[in-house]
Scaffold this active site. Structure first.
Site, PDB file in Angstrom:
ATOM      1  N   GLU A 170      -4.251   6.994  -5.241  1.00 18.72           N
ATOM      2  CA  GLU A 170      -4.459   6.067  -6.354  1.00 18.72           C
ATOM      3  C   GLU A 170      -5.753   6.329  -7.111  1.00 18.72           C
ATOM      4  O   GLU A 170      -5.821   6.159  -8.323  1.00 18.72           O
ATOM      5  CB  GLU A 170      -4.467   4.624  -5.841  1.00 18.72           C
ATOM      6  CG  GLU A 170      -3.115   4.080  -5.484  1.00 18.72           C
ATOM      7  CD  GLU A 170      -3.146   2.590  -5.203  1.00 18.72           C
ATOM      8  OE1 GLU A 170      -4.228   1.985  -5.332  1.00 18.72           O
ATOM      9  OE2 GLU A 170      -2.093   2.033  -4.862  1.00 18.72           O
ATOM     10  N   HIS A 174      -0.859  -0.651 -10.291  1.00 16.51           N
ATOM     11  CA  HIS A 174      -1.557  -1.596  -9.411  1.00 16.51           C
ATOM     12  C   HIS A 174      -1.978  -2.843 -10.195  1.00 16.51           C
ATOM     13  O   HIS A 174      -3.150  -3.232 -10.211  1.00 16.51           O
ATOM     14  CB  HIS A 174      -2.777  -0.938  -8.766  1.00 16.51           C
ATOM     15  CG  HIS A 174      -3.103  -1.506  -7.412  1.00 16.51           C
ATOM     16  ND1 HIS A 174      -3.545  -0.747  -6.365  1.00 16.51           N
ATOM     17  CD2 HIS A 174      -3.021  -2.776  -6.927  1.00 16.51           C
ATOM     18  CE1 HIS A 174      -3.743  -1.498  -5.301  1.00 16.51           C
ATOM     19  NE2 HIS A 174      -3.423  -2.741  -5.617  1.00 16.51           N
ATOM     20  N   ARG A 213       0.851  -1.190   0.000  1.00 18.57           N
ATOM     21  CA  ARG A 213       0.000   0.000   0.000  1.00 18.57           C
ATOM     22  C   ARG A 213       0.884   1.238   0.000  1.00 18.57           C
ATOM     23  O   ARG A 213       1.912   1.279   0.681  1.00 18.57           O
ATOM     24  CB  ARG A 213      -0.929   0.041   1.224  1.00 18.57           C
ATOM     25  CG  ARG A 213      -2.124  -0.897   1.137  1.00 18.57           C
ATOM     26  CD  ARG A 213      -3.125  -0.444   0.075  1.00 18.57           C
ATOM     27  NE  ARG A 213      -4.316  -1.273   0.024  1.00 18.57           N
ATOM     28  CZ  ARG A 213      -4.462  -2.355  -0.723  1.00 18.57           C
ATOM     29  NH1 ARG A 213      -3.442  -2.754  -1.485  1.00 18.57           N
ATOM     30  NH2 ARG A 213      -5.594  -3.032  -0.738  1.00 18.57           N
TER      31      ARG A 213
END
Length: 335
Positions: free
Chosen positions: A265, A299, A236
């Site tokens: 994000e 991601h 994270r």
């Protein structure tokens, strides 16, 4: 009537898997976009939602779900920090996650990013893409089999990455507050300070607990790393002090940084930016400008076929068990 689930963040290539694995014949509403404040109305007429990372399941959206009669707010991810658990509990909503899928998906990416920085292949291919085939001193490196790898967080993914490195002959150190027998069979557990002081490649696999382990990789810890070390984060973004990483890279106190996760994000991933100079945070813009010393990926750690099948199948089982027994497997609640 069939149980209707609004599934957010479903890419075109994922649609066949959602349909193929739908053995309980759910009525699926497959929505390409991530859940936001603007599209929460898509859930009208549904019985449940299935989210993915970066979906906005904050108090505002959960209140809207409550208005629509939603009681099941499930996510097909391991992480669940995108869901306001206290707000969900206030509406007596059931929240569940997928505790694991193909650990190889994230572990392989972490290893790949680490090797790209360690062997300077990103630097080399950036040059050859511009027609520069000269060999420079920057390409000189150690070899993985005679190096030390540090795994911070030795859960299923961390242990899997450790096994991959062990297969290459590397020495693998581990740090975790919980030292499982499975991890002990693969890594040598040491203190966090010893790990960062000895490791050539440091890979982060720690779950994020807001307000508890924010910026656990900070300036003090980075100062204890070897100047040739590279840091990889596939956990994270909030776990890393990006300003401290930037300062260390600029001062040649860190050789490289790779991250499949970022701060802010929701404003970045899934979007085509005009350029990295339009990233929402100055520190991200500055880090991106250091490419290929800094590598960002969008991601994509779980974007493999086995991982996708795992997260969808477990999500469907979560719903089925909850509906047929009243028990919600893999439930998460506010602490």
């Amino acid at each position: 009537m069939a149980f209707k689930i609004a599934c957010f963040g479903v890419h075109d290539y994922e649609v066949p898997f959602f349909n193929k694995l739908n053995k309980y014949n759910y009525d699926l509403k497959l929505i390409p976009a991530l859940l936001t404040h603007d599209n929460v109305g898509e859930i009208e007429g549904c019985d449940a939602v299935l989210l993915r990372g970066n979906c906005v399941a904050d108090a505002q959206n959960l209140a809207k779900m409550h208005e629509y009669g939603i009681t099941y707010v499930f996510t097909r991810t391991i992480g669940y920090d995108h869901i306001d658990l206290k707000a969900a509990a206030g509406y007596d909503m059931k929240v569940a996650r997928v505790p694991g899928y193909s650990a190889y998906s994230v572990a392989e990416l972490a290893l790949t990013l680490g090797m790209m920085l360690f062997r300077h292949t990103a630097y080399a291919t950036a040059n050859t893409a511009q027609g520069d085939y000269r060999v420079t001193p920057t390409y000189f490196s150690k070899e993985a089999h005679s190096s030390t790898i540090g795994i911070i967080g030795t859960g299923h993914i961390g242990v899997t990455e450790a096994q991959l490195w062990k297969g290459m002959g590397a020495t693998v150190l581990g740090y975790d507050v919980y030292q499982s027998d499975a991890a002990k069979a693969v890594v040598d557990f040491v203190s966090l300070d010893e790990l960062v002081a000895k490791a050539d490649i440091i890979s982060l696999h720690v779950p994020y607990f807001p307000g508890q382990n924010d910026k656990m990789i900070n300036a003090e810890l980075i100062s204890k790393m070897q100047p040739h070390a590279v840091l990889v984060n596939t956990a994270r973004g909030e776990l890393v002090d990006y300003d401290a990483v930037l300062a260390a890279l600029k001062d040649d106190r860190l050789d490289g940084f790779a991250s499949d996760v970022l701060l802010a994000e929701g404003q970045i991933f899934g979007k085509k930016l005009a350029g990295n100079d339009t990233l929402p945070l100055p520190v991200l813009r500055d880090l991106a400008s250091l490419y290929p010393k800094v590598l960002f990926t969008p991601h994509m750690g779980s974007l493999t076929e086995p991982a996708l099948e795992g997260m969808i199948s477990v999500s469907y089982e979560n719903f089925n068990t909850a509906l047929t027994t009243g028990h919600v497997p893999n439930a998460v609640t506010a602490k």
